[in-house]
Design an enzyme around this catalytic site. Structure first.
Site, short mmCIF file in Angstrom:
data_model
loop_
_atom_site.label_atom_id
_atom_site.label_comp_id
_atom_site.label_asym_id
_atom_site.label_seq_id
_atom_site.Cartn_x
_atom_site.Cartn_y
_atom_site.Cartn_z
N LEU A 25 -21.24 -25.85 -6.20
CA LEU A 25 -21.03 -26.24 -4.22
C LEU A 25 -20.12 -26.07 -4.56
O LEU A 25 -18.44 -26.43 -4.76
CB LEU A 25 -21.41 -27.87 -5.10
CG LEU A 25 -21.26 -28.38 -3.34
CD1 LEU A 25 -22.55 -27.92 -2.08
CD2 LEU A 25 -21.48 -29.93 -3.30
N TYR B 50 1.16 -1.13 -0.02
CA TYR B 50 0.04 0.27 0.14
C TYR B 50 1.21 1.39 -0.25
O TYR B 50 2.32 1.13 0.02
CB TYR B 50 -0.69 -0.30 1.25
CG TYR B 50 -2.27 -1.07 1.14
CD1 TYR B 50 -2.87 -0.68 -0.26
CD2 TYR B 50 -1.84 -1.87 2.19
CE1 TYR B 50 -3.56 -2.65 -0.01
CE2 TYR B 50 -2.69 -3.39 1.53
CZ TYR B 50 -3.53 -3.01 1.07
OH TYR B 50 -4.95 -4.20 0.51
N ALA C 117 -5.27 -13.37 11.64
CA ALA C 117 -7.01 -12.36 11.90
C ALA C 117 -8.08 -13.22 11.91
O ALA C 117 -8.57 -13.74 12.42
CB ALA C 117 -6.08 -11.60 10.87
N LYS D 129 -3.83 -29.06 3.09
CA LYS D 129 -3.92 -28.52 3.24
C LYS D 129 -5.09 -29.57 4.72
O LYS D 129 -6.61 -30.29 4.91
CB LYS D 129 -5.15 -29.21 1.90
CG LYS D 129 -5.42 -28.50 1.47
CD LYS D 129 -6.21 -28.17 0.22
CE LYS D 129 -7.88 -27.79 0.20
NZ LYS D 129 -8.30 -28.10 -0.65
#
Length: 682
Positions: A640, A176, A325, A439
């Site tokens: 889905l 940023y 977070a 995962k």
């Protein structure tokens, strides 16, 4: 498959007090800044932050509040220097403080990451360097514009203190505006604001000075600065550390270390990133501060999703505090549960990014895949059992995401719930996902429900497929029986084995060295990742193909690029616009976009070309006149995903609770579609 376990780790360091300037915190877990796209809804925002404060967050940092319209990251960003901000923030502050929490306002300016479409204003930046994120060429800021922006930061900080915030955080990382001034890639100036590493520090230091002058010497000021940009041609890690030292010398009370830019090709927050992988970057900043004799507290972040992992990072000396977070989206009580020794009951963030980061990059309200109440606490209040007058017996059939969520919601409200699952364990397709490299955290969701459901009194009946006569004895039935792989008819002249994706996941090591996967959506891509990881006796050649143009369709934007990059590096062949035609003795005959035909050599072919609803009980329940609701993939398999399944589980269960109690739904409820029977409720 056994559910994942939570390691038992002493949390002595996590639960030791620490100070950020004059602000004494009871422990070292900070809830990091998240843009929620709910900043126009004060009630929802207050309810969201209230639960996290009550759950034990030591300090909460708000989503970015833009200091002016040019710096807004999108249409839903709070504008701290405009009058409307107070009406949104006042109830949020009251809610957090009443819950015993502390709140810091993040001061934000997007720079070249802003969108002209938001307010019709051309994004402003240090120099005219095209933004691959916002797809725009920004205007280079003039000297007066820079001074005006500094004044806006100052005014925003003063406003934050006036409103009652406990601290401010200056957003100076992740590519940023402030980070753009610090980078040689985006700061091409040759004036006092750029030209060499020292002059590129001028704007970040000027922002800090303007904020400090506005709030005084004792008000806590945190500066979020980049530890590593991970963009070619940008600041070196050494230059980032030098800036951090100068910020500490200039009066920052703590440094929160960010990792990566939106334009980076190095994954930083995706599930494939190992836990705590980037904490060493924060540790390097901390060491540089100590060497410079300015040892202000360092806040580390990224891929820390449990307090035991935070404890390890603190013990390693990487940081003084840990910012989490997304884990607070998944479980607002993560701190309280861990403090009392109930880590097994923490609903763990799985870093899927689907309902959080992916939505925050657009305009959709942020929530959480594994906790669909997140951000919607007002719409889905916790209906505790003490508030229930009449308990009913309810059956939930299917223990995938929709079924698990529905069963937990019903039982938490005090209903008697039987959860039926024909497989030998709960979790549905999360059991498959948890096998995929990177995962494994999906198994933590199964661990959570495996502990939480019995705690709530749910009777889990695995290995059981109930009949309609059995189900007719319940007050209501929720059918969450899920999906099955979509069949793909293929003429066959050879004897190559053809498996659906469920069997392939189960037998990944036994499929041979040449595998063709028909279907390249999320499941096909995940399966390819698994197959190259478990290559059996030798190198495995995996090809994934689809009729459409987009490999990995359905995978969220913050993850898809990283997954496809991983597939390329692993040598997986991807073929779009490719139609499977016939199974032959040597492989699979296909036709490409140009009409050419070729045979793809294969030892096995796997079908992962979508899914169809699996709903064998609906007709029988209709015939019996039994009340039921169909949710999740059992109702509609098109498009889905787990986000929709969890949301429907929550919404259907909440609707049923209110119907059984004959109470009206809350105003403005976000209710995903689900099918109700015509049979009236009792």
């Amino acid at each position: 498959m056994p559910a994942a376990r939570v390691p038992e780790v002493s949390l002595t360091r996590v639960f030791s007090p620490v100070s950020i300037g004059s602000l004494l915190l009871p422990h070292r877990i900070v809830m990091g800044s998240m843009h929620l796209n709910r900043e126009d809804d004060a009630g929802s925002l207050a309810a969201f932050y209230r639960e996290r404060a009550a759950g034990g967050a030591a300090l909460i940092v708000t989503g970015g509040a833009a200091v002016n319209r040019t710096g807004a990251g999108g249409p839903n960003y709070l504008l701290i220097n405009e009058p409307e901000a107070a009406a949104v923030l006042a109830p949020v502050l009251d809610a957090v403080h009443e819950a015993g929490g502390r709140l810091a306002l993040q001061l934000f300016h997007a720079g070249r990451y802003a969108f002209e479409s938001t307010y019709g204003l051309r994004p402003a930046a240090p120099s005219q360097v095209f933004s691959g994120f916002s797809r725009t060429m920004p205007a280079d800021m003039t000297g007066p514009q820079i001074e005006d922006t500094l004044a806006d930061f100052s005014a925003g900080a003063a406003r934050a203190r006036e409103l009652g915030f406990d601290a401010v955080e200056i957003m100076g990382s992740e590519g940023y505006l402030i980070n753009q001034f610090a980078s040689p890639l985006t700061n091409l100036r040759r004036d006092r604001w750029g030209g060499d590493p020292v002059r590129r520090q001028a704007f970040p230091l000027a922002v800090l000075q303007s904020v400090r002058s506005a709030v005084g010497s004792t008000f806590p000021v945190i500066f979020r600065t980049s530890g590593a940009d991970f963009v070619e041609g940008s600041s070196s890690i050494g230059e980032s550390a030098d800036l951090a030292v100068e910020l500490a010398r200039a009066g920052a009370d703590a440094l929160n270390i960010g990792i990566g830019w939106h334009e980076s090709t190095v994954p930083s927050v995706q599930a494939m990133v190992p836990h705590g992988h980037w904490m060493g970057i924060a540790g390097g900043i901390r060491a540089a501060l100590a060497a410079g004799d300015v040892p202000v507290p360092v806040i580390g972040s990224n891929r820390i999703n449990s307090l035991p992992l935070a404890e390890q990072a603190l013990a390693a000396g990487h940081a003084d505090l840990v910012s989490m977070a997304r884990p607070f989206l998944a479980d607002p009580d993560i701190v309280a549960k861990s403090r009392r020794g109930d880590a097994r009951l923490v609903n763990t963030c799985i870093a899927c990014n689907e309902a959080c980061i992916d939505r925050s990059l657009g305009a959709d309200p942020v929530s959480c895949l594994v906790n669909p109440r997140a951000g919607r606490e007002n719409y889905f209040p916790l209906l505790r059992r003490r508030e229930l007058r009449n308990s009913a017996a309810v059956a939930v059939v299917g223990a995938g995401p929709a079924g698990m969520q529905a069963a937990a919601t019903l039982a938490d409200a005090g209903h008697r719930v039987d959860l039926y699952e024909e497989a030998d364990g709960i979790g549905g397709q999360f059991r498959l996902a948890g096998q995929v490299p990177g995962k494994a955290d999906f198994l933590q969701t199964i661990r959570y429900f495996g502990n939480e459901l019995p705690r709530l009194g749910v009777r889990i009946r695995c290995g059981t497929a109930p009949t309609a006569p059995v189900l007719a004895g319940y007050a209501h039935v929720l059918l969450a029986t899920g999906v099955r792989p979509r069949p793909v008819p293929l003429p066959r002249t050879g004897n190559i084995p053809v498996l659906d994706y469920r069997r392939a996941f189960a037998d990944a090591e036994l499929l041979g060295n040449r595998v063709v996967v028909i279907g390249a959506g999320g499941i096909g891509v995940d399966l390819a990742r698994l197959l190259v990881e478990y290559a059996g006796t030798g190198p495995r050649r995996v090809t994934i193909l689809r009729r459409g143009a987009r490999i990995g369709a359905g995978i969220g934007p913050s993850t898809r690029w990283a997954v496809l990059q991983e597939l390329r590096e692993a040598g997986v062949r991807t073929m779009a616009h490719t139609v499977p035609l016939e199974l032959r003795s040597g492989g699979l005959l296909v036709r490409d976009e140009a009409g050419s035909r070729t045979v793809l050599p294969a030892d096995a072919v796997v079908l992962a070309a979508g899914q169809v609803p699996h709903n064998p009980l609906q007709g029988h329940l209709e015939a019996a006149g039994a009340p039921f609701t169909v949710i999740g993939g059992a109702r509609d398999a098109s498009g889905l995903n787990a986000v929709r399944a969890f949301e429907q589980g929550l919404a259907a269960a909440t609707d049923l609770i209110r119907s059984l109690a004959r109470t009206p739904a809350a105003s403005g409820v976000e209710t995903p579609g689900f099918k109700r029977s015509r049979t009236p409720l009792p």
